[in-house]
Design a protein around this motif. Structure first.
Motif, PDB file in Angstrom:
ATOM      1  N   ILE A  46       1.847  -6.390 -36.443  1.00 51.98           N
ATOM      2  CA  ILE A  46       0.502  -6.537 -37.007  1.00 51.98           C
ATOM      3  C   ILE A  46       0.170  -8.007 -37.174  1.00 51.98           C
ATOM      4  O   ILE A  46      -0.969  -8.428 -36.974  1.00 51.98           O
ATOM      5  CB  ILE A  46       0.361  -5.784 -38.351  1.00 51.98           C
ATOM      6  N   GLY A  47       1.173  -8.813 -37.522  1.00 51.45           N
ATOM      7  CA  GLY A  47       0.927 -10.246 -37.614  1.00 51.45           C
ATOM      8  C   GLY A  47       0.521 -10.816 -36.278  1.00 51.45           C
ATOM      9  O   GLY A  47      -0.410 -11.628 -36.180  1.00 51.45           O
ATOM     10  N   ASP A  48       1.201 -10.406 -35.226  1.00 52.98           N
ATOM     11  CA  ASP A  48       0.865 -10.871 -33.879  1.00 52.98           C
ATOM     12  C   ASP A  48      -0.527 -10.397 -33.481  1.00 52.98           C
ATOM     13  O   ASP A  48      -1.318 -11.144 -32.896  1.00 52.98           O
ATOM     14  CB  ASP A  48       1.913 -10.347 -32.889  1.00 52.98           C
ATOM     15  N   ALA A  49      -0.823  -9.137 -33.802  1.00 52.20           N
ATOM     16  CA  ALA A  49      -2.135  -8.590 -33.440  1.00 52.20           C
ATOM     17  C   ALA A  49      -3.264  -9.331 -34.141  1.00 52.20           C
ATOM     18  O   ALA A  49      -4.272  -9.688 -33.526  1.00 52.20           O
ATOM     19  CB  ALA A  49      -2.186  -7.098 -33.789  1.00 52.20           C
ATOM     20  N   VAL A  50      -3.102  -9.568 -35.438  1.00 52.98           N
ATOM     21  CA  VAL A  50      -4.155 -10.264 -36.194  1.00 52.98           C
ATOM     22  C   VAL A  50      -4.293 -11.698 -35.702  1.00 52.98           C
ATOM     23  O   VAL A  50      -5.413 -12.228 -35.589  1.00 52.98           O
ATOM     24  CB  VAL A  50      -3.849 -10.222 -37.703  1.00 52.98           C
ATOM     25  N   ALA A  51      -3.159 -12.345 -35.400  1.00 52.62           N
ATOM     26  CA  ALA A  51      -3.217 -13.716 -34.899  1.00 52.62           C
ATOM     27  C   ALA A  51      -4.027 -13.798 -33.615  1.00 52.62           C
ATOM     28  O   ALA A  51      -4.778 -14.756 -33.397  1.00 52.62           O
ATOM     29  CB  ALA A  51      -1.803 -14.250 -34.665  1.00 52.62           C
TER      30      ALA A  51
END
Length: 299
Positions: A46-51
Motif C-alpha cells: 500500500i505504501g508503494d501504491a500510494v507513492a
C-alpha cells in the motif's frame, strides 16, 4: 577532533542545508511512526501504491499550474480511499485491490504527462527529490502536517493497534474497522507526500518501511518499536544528508542506503531476531549442560 566538529557544524552555516536537515529529520520521524503500522499489517504494497498514486496528481497539478504537493496529496488520498472501500469486499485480497489501483494511477499519470511537454524537469525533482531546494514555506508545511499526523496517530493508537493485530476480534469488539482502515491509508498518504521532497517518489517507500522493519528486528514490544522506528528514520536521514554534503552525492539515495545499512546490521546482529542471536540460541539449546549430573549417578 576539531575537524570532525567543524564538519558537523559546517552545514548549519548554510540556510538551504538547515532547511534540508529539518525536513529530512521530520520526514524520518513521521514515516517511522506511521511505518510501524504498515509493517505490522504487512502493508508495504500500500505504501508503494500510494507513492505512485500521487504521480497523476502531480502531473495534473503541473498542467493546471497549481501546487504540486497539493495535487499529489489529493490524488494519493483519493486512491487510498478507493482501495480501502473496495478492499472491504473480502472476495478480493487487499494486495490484489492495491495492485489494480496502483497500475491505474500510474497509467493515468503517464497519459497526463504525455499531454504536458516541458514537464520532464519537474518530473526529475519529483522522482528523485529536491531536498536542497526546499523553501522556508516547505519547512513549515512539513512541520505542521507532520505534527498533525503525529497527533492523529497518538489519538488513534489503541484502536489502530487492535485492528492491526486482529481485525476480526476488533470488529467483534465494535471498533469501526473500515473507518480505521481509511484513517491509516490517509496517514500513509500524508507521510509519503511530506517526504517526497526529501527522497523522491521512487525512494519514499524505503523511508516508510525500512526504519520500522529495523525496529521490528530489535524488539517484541510495540511501544519500543514505536520509539525506535522514528529514531532510526531520523538518524538515517541526518547521516545520509551529511554524507551527501560531504561527498557531493544524491541526498535521497544516501538516506535510503544508510537506512538499508542499519537494516542489514539489525538483521545480522539483532540480539533476539538477528542471525547471530538466533544461532546462539540454537547452539545453546542443542549443547548439553556441562554441569548437569546424569540421573541415577548421584550419591
Amino acid at each position: 577532533m576539531a575537524s570532525v566538529a567543524g564538519f558537523l557544524a559546517e552545514p548549519w552555516d548554510h540556510a538551504f542545508m538547515v532547511r534540508a536537515l529539518l525536513v529530512s529529520v521530520m520526514s524520518g520521524v513521521v514515516c517511522g511512526v506511521v511505518g510501524v503500522f504498515v509493517v505490522l499489517r504487512g502493508m508495504a504494497f500500500i505504501g508503494d501504491a500510494v507513492a505512485h498514486a500521487v504521480f497523476p496528481g502531480v502531473a495534473i497539478a503541473f498542467v493546471l499550474h497549481v501546487d504540486l504537493v497539493l495535487g499529489g496529496a489529493v490524488a494519493g488520498l483519493a486512491t487510498a480511499l478507493a482501495i480501502a472501500l473496495v478492499a472491504q469486499n473480502r472476495r478480493l485480497k487487499e494486495d490484489t485491490v492495491i495492485g489494480v489501483f496502483f497500475a491505474a494511477a500510474f497509467g493515468l499519470g503517464i497519459v497526463v504527462l504525455s499531454s504536458a511537454p516541458g514537464y520532464s524537469g519537474s518530473l526529475e525533482s519529483f522522482l528523485f527529490g529536491q531536498i536542497l531546494g526546499i523553501s522556508t514555506r516547505d519547512v513549515w508545511t512539513v512541520a505542521v502536517a507532520g505534527a498533525l499526523l503525529l497527533l492523529a496517530t497518538g489519538a488513534l493508537h489503541r484502536p489502530l493497534v487492535a485492528v492491526t493485530l486482529d481485525r476480526e476480534t476488533a470488529r467483534a469488539a465494535g471498533l469501526p474497522v473500515m473507518a480505521l482502515d481509511l484513517a491509516l491509508y490517509a496517514m500513509v498518504t500524508v507521510a509519503i507526500v511530506i517526504s517526497l521532497q526529501a527522497v523522491g517518489n521512487i525512494l519514499v517507500l524505503a523511508l516508510l518501511i525500512t526504519p520500522a522493519a529495523c525496529a521490528r528486528l530489535l524488539t517484541d514490544r510495540l511501544w519500543v518499536m514505536t520509539l525506535l522506528a522514528p529514531a532510526i528514520g531520523a538518524g538515517s536521514s541526518l547521516v545520509g544528508l551529511y554524507l551527501s554534503y560531504g561527498l557531493n552525492l544524491a541526498a535521497g539515495g544516501l538516506i535510503v542506503l544508510v537506512a538499508t545499512g542499519v537494516f542489514v546490521l539489525c538483521a545480522v546482529l539483532g540480539p533476539r531476531h538477528g542471525l547471530v542471536g538466533r544461532r546462539r540460541r540454537t547452539s545453546a539449546a542443542s549443547d548439553p549442560d556441562p554441569v548437569a549430573v546424569p540421573a541415577g549417578t548421584a550419591g
